[in-house]
Design a protein around this motif. Structure first.
Motif, PDB file in Angstrom:
ATOM      1  N   LEU A  85     -29.149   3.015  46.516  1.00 37.92           N
ATOM      2  CA  LEU A  85     -28.509   2.097  46.823  1.00 37.92           C
ATOM      3  C   LEU A  85     -29.173   0.768  46.758  1.00 37.92           C
ATOM      4  O   LEU A  85     -30.170   0.731  47.596  1.00 37.92           O
ATOM      5  CB  LEU A  85     -27.552   2.175  48.037  1.00 37.92           C
ATOM      6  N   LYS A  86     -28.736  -0.275  46.100  1.00 35.64           N
ATOM      7  CA  LYS A  86     -28.947  -1.653  46.507  1.00 35.64           C
ATOM      8  C   LYS A  86     -29.180  -2.090  47.914  1.00 35.64           C
ATOM      9  O   LYS A  86     -30.047  -2.811  48.328  1.00 35.64           O
ATOM     10  CB  LYS A  86     -28.178  -2.728  45.615  1.00 35.64           C
ATOM     11  N   GLU A  87     -28.087  -1.729  48.546  1.00 39.23           N
ATOM     12  CA  GLU A  87     -28.171  -2.199  50.041  1.00 39.23           C
ATOM     13  C   GLU A  87     -29.244  -1.593  51.041  1.00 39.23           C
ATOM     14  O   GLU A  87     -29.411  -1.933  52.062  1.00 39.23           O
ATOM     15  CB  GLU A  87     -26.513  -1.809  50.614  1.00 39.23           C
ATOM     16  N   ARG A  88     -29.410  -0.391  50.619  1.00 38.66           N
ATOM     17  CA  ARG A  88     -30.232   0.440  51.303  1.00 38.66           C
ATOM     18  C   ARG A  88     -31.731   1.153  50.280  1.00 38.66           C
ATOM     19  O   ARG A  88     -31.696   2.363  50.152  1.00 38.66           O
ATOM     20  CB  ARG A  88     -29.588   1.773  52.059  1.00 38.66           C
ATOM     21  N   PRO A  89     -32.414   0.233  49.787  1.00 36.43           N
ATOM     22  CA  PRO A  89     -33.129   0.886  48.872  1.00 36.43           C
ATOM     23  C   PRO A  89     -34.403   1.831  49.664  1.00 36.43           C
ATOM     24  O   PRO A  89     -34.960   2.464  48.860  1.00 36.43           O
ATOM     25  CB  PRO A  89     -33.923  -0.552  48.345  1.00 36.43           C
ATOM     26  N   LYS A  90     -34.749   1.738  50.808  1.00 33.94           N
ATOM     27  CA  LYS A  90     -35.542   2.588  51.490  1.00 33.94           C
ATOM     28  C   LYS A  90     -34.977   3.953  52.053  1.00 33.94           C
ATOM     29  O   LYS A  90     -35.725   4.735  52.428  1.00 33.94           O
ATOM     30  CB  LYS A  90     -36.183   1.925  52.633  1.00 33.94           C
ATOM     31  N   ASP A  91     -33.542   4.140  51.791  1.00 36.90           N
ATOM     32  CA  ASP A  91     -32.922   5.213  51.920  1.00 36.90           C
ATOM     33  C   ASP A  91     -32.971   6.485  51.057  1.00 36.90           C
ATOM     34  O   ASP A  91     -33.288   6.053  49.783  1.00 36.90           O
ATOM     35  CB  ASP A  91     -31.597   5.039  52.728  1.00 36.90           C
ATOM     36  N   PRO A  92     -32.710   7.758  51.396  1.00 41.55           N
ATOM     37  CA  PRO A  92     -32.710   8.720  50.274  1.00 41.55           C
ATOM     38  C   PRO A  92     -31.463   8.131  49.351  1.00 41.55           C
ATOM     39  O   PRO A  92     -30.638   7.668  49.461  1.00 41.55           O
ATOM     40  CB  PRO A  92     -32.166   9.980  51.030  1.00 41.55           C
ATOM     41  N   PRO A  93     -31.642   8.720  47.924  1.00 47.46           N
ATOM     42  CA  PRO A  93     -30.693   8.428  47.025  1.00 47.46           C
ATOM     43  C   PRO A  93     -29.334   9.094  47.315  1.00 47.46           C
ATOM     44  O   PRO A  93     -29.199   9.987  48.029  1.00 47.46           O
ATOM     45  CB  PRO A  93     -31.361   8.763  45.580  1.00 47.46           C
ATOM     46  N   VAL A  94     -28.407   8.470  46.687  1.00 45.76           N
ATOM     47  CA  VAL A  94     -26.878   9.112  46.868  1.00 45.76           C
ATOM     48  C   VAL A  94     -26.615   9.473  45.349  1.00 45.76           C
ATOM     49  O   VAL A  94     -26.975   9.205  44.361  1.00 45.76           O
ATOM     50  CB  VAL A  94     -25.981   8.177  47.454  1.00 45.76           C
ATOM     51  N   HIS A  95     -25.482  10.214  45.120  1.00 46.14           N
ATOM     52  CA  HIS A  95     -24.941  10.853  44.140  1.00 46.14           C
ATOM     53  C   HIS A  95     -24.010   9.745  43.531  1.00 46.14           C
ATOM     54  O   HIS A  95     -23.026   9.368  44.180  1.00 46.14           O
ATOM     55  CB  HIS A  95     -24.342  12.142  44.173  1.00 46.14           C
ATOM     56  N   VAL A  96     -24.031   9.247  42.271  1.00 44.37           N
ATOM     57  CA  VAL A  96     -23.062   8.412  41.536  1.00 44.37           C
ATOM     58  C   VAL A  96     -22.341   9.412  40.272  1.00 44.37           C
ATOM     59  O   VAL A  96     -23.125   9.947  39.644  1.00 44.37           O
ATOM     60  CB  VAL A  96     -23.703   7.173  41.067  1.00 44.37           C
ATOM     61  N   VAL A  97     -20.982   9.309  40.410  1.00 45.88           N
ATOM     62  CA  VAL A  97     -20.097  10.143  39.547  1.00 45.88           C
ATOM     63  C   VAL A  97     -19.731   8.997  38.380  1.00 45.88           C
ATOM     64  O   VAL A  97     -18.653   8.206  38.957  1.00 45.88           O
ATOM     65  CB  VAL A  97     -19.289  10.842  40.294  1.00 45.88           C
ATOM     66  N   GLY A  98     -19.990   9.077  37.193  1.00 46.89           N
ATOM     67  CA  GLY A  98     -19.495   8.135  36.512  1.00 46.89           C
ATOM     68  C   GLY A  98     -18.463   8.523  35.705  1.00 46.89           C
ATOM     69  O   GLY A  98     -18.083   9.632  35.549  1.00 46.89           O
ATOM     70  N   HIS A  99     -17.455   7.608  35.417  1.00 45.75           N
ATOM     71  CA  HIS A  99     -16.148   7.881  34.564  1.00 45.75           C
ATOM     72  C   HIS A  99     -16.230   6.720  33.324  1.00 45.75           C
ATOM     73  O   HIS A  99     -16.654   5.823  33.367  1.00 45.75           O
ATOM     74  CB  HIS A  99     -15.079   7.582  35.538  1.00 45.75           C
ATOM     75  N   ARG A 100     -15.343   7.066  32.423  1.00 42.62           N
ATOM     76  CA  ARG A 100     -15.223   6.362  31.244  1.00 42.62           C
ATOM     77  C   ARG A 100     -14.293   5.303  31.457  1.00 42.62           C
ATOM     78  O   ARG A 100     -12.929   5.371  32.256  1.00 42.62           O
ATOM     79  CB  ARG A 100     -14.407   7.091  30.146  1.00 42.62           C
ATOM     80  N   VAL A 101     -14.724   3.997  31.011  1.00 47.46           N
ATOM     81  CA  VAL A 101     -13.941   2.846  31.313  1.00 47.46           C
ATOM     82  C   VAL A 101     -13.129   2.276  30.041  1.00 47.46           C
ATOM     83  O   VAL A 101     -13.769   2.645  29.042  1.00 47.46           O
ATOM     84  CB  VAL A 101     -14.987   1.614  31.712  1.00 47.46           C
TER      85      VAL A 101
END
Length: 317
Positions: free
Chosen positions: A39-55
């Motif tokens: 996350l841009k807000e927490r660049p030093k923290d572990p990554p998170v899952h992003v789930v992409g959807h069709r736009v």
């Protein structure tokens, strides 16, 4: 991380299972891609899952949009607050997502699966899904009468009501607006979870049950040893061999979505009008309105119940 990830909450009106405390990728059936990013807000923290959807592009509103399917879990009417980002999987790692924007809380409808079987004039309908143990009218928290904290007799449970209605349409008007209710074939309050049917029909879980065996001709034969305890000693009475139907163990969907309502009915004779069946489910609430009612020689004010439609499905005849 709570303010930067998707959150779940429970509606306090319903006595139901707790919502999930974390979100999984599989909770979004319409996903097209997913990966772990920082996350841009927490660049030093572990990554998170992003789930992409069709736009897709809305030419009228000049805005991008996408449709999300969210798995509600085993709770009834949970709330979800989505953490949203603009996501581009084909980009440099630190440029794949935008800053997080939290949506407003939205209430998610529970899963429902209806089945309809017709045999001539006989019909059978079942409804599966998740229901609460009690609704918002559970006694004594809420009394049927105004100004009474306790009264003998059966009480409201606040559970939903399901009805099966026969509808007819004017044959000269081919429109959904022309359908009207002709008769109510069944109407019942749904039972609490686990009270409708044995989730393992036909499965003998007796203390002395042994695994089923096969007879030489291929039939299923159940072998059980029975006995009685007499003066502290077990006396064996013998072995019983009996034919039994093959055990049917329900699938995972039946365990997650147990049967909550069922009805059988006979269709009345039809005329020239087109007909169909409408299955509807309603939530029930007390209102501020009351009506007078004589109870034990005393006039009480009974609270009026209103209903809200939460599920409907049509079966063509």
């Amino acid at each position: 991380m709570q303010s930067l990830v998707t959150q779940w909450g429970m509606d306090p009106l319903w006595d139901t299972g707790l919502p999930r405390n974390r979100t999984a990728v599989t909770d979004f059936p319409a996903r097209v891609h997913h990966e772990k990013v920082t996350l841009k807000e927490r660049p030093k923290d572990p990554p998170v899952h992003v789930v992409g959807h069709r736009v897709r592009w809305d030419e009228t509103r000049r805005l991008w949009y996408c449709d999300l399917e969210v798995e509600a879990g085993s709770g009834y009417m949970p709330f979800v607050r989505l953490a949203l980002v603009r996501y581009q999987p084909n980009a440099l790692y630190d440029a794949k997502i935008s800053n997080v924007v939290l949506s407003e809380f939205a209430q998610v409808l529970p899963r429902r699966r209806a089945a309809f079987v017709r045999d001539g004039g006989k019909i059978s309908v079942t409804l599966r899904g998740t229901v609460p143990h009690f609704g918002p009218m559970k006694f004594p928290g809420d009394s049927e009468y105004q100004g009474i904290s306790f009264i003998h007799g059966p009480h409201e449970t606040g559970r939903n009501r399901v009805e099966l209605v026969l509808q007819k349409r004017d044959p000269d008007v081919n429109s959904d607006l022309a359908w009207r209710d002709a008769s109510t074939l069944a109407s019942q309050i749904v039972a609490p979870p686990g009270a409708v049917q044995d989730p393992f029909p036909g499965l003998d879980l007796g203390l002395f049950a042994e695994p089923a065996a096969r007879a030489p001709d291929g039939r299923t034969v159940e072998t059980r040893t029975t006995g009685r305890v007499r003066l502290g000693a077990a006396v064996t009475l013998g072995t019983i061999r009996e034919e039994a139907a093959a055990v049917r163990i329900p699938g995972i969907r039946e365990l997650l979505d147990p049967q909550i309502w069922s009805a059988t009915a006979t269709l009345p004779a039809g005329g020239r009008e087109p007909r169909r069946l409408m299955l509807r489910e309603f939530e029930r609430y007390y209102t501020d309105r009351t009506v007078p009612e004589n109870v034990g020689g005393v006039t009480r004010r009974r609270r009026v119940i209103e209903e809200r439609l939460v599920y409907a499905v049509v079966f063509d005849l």
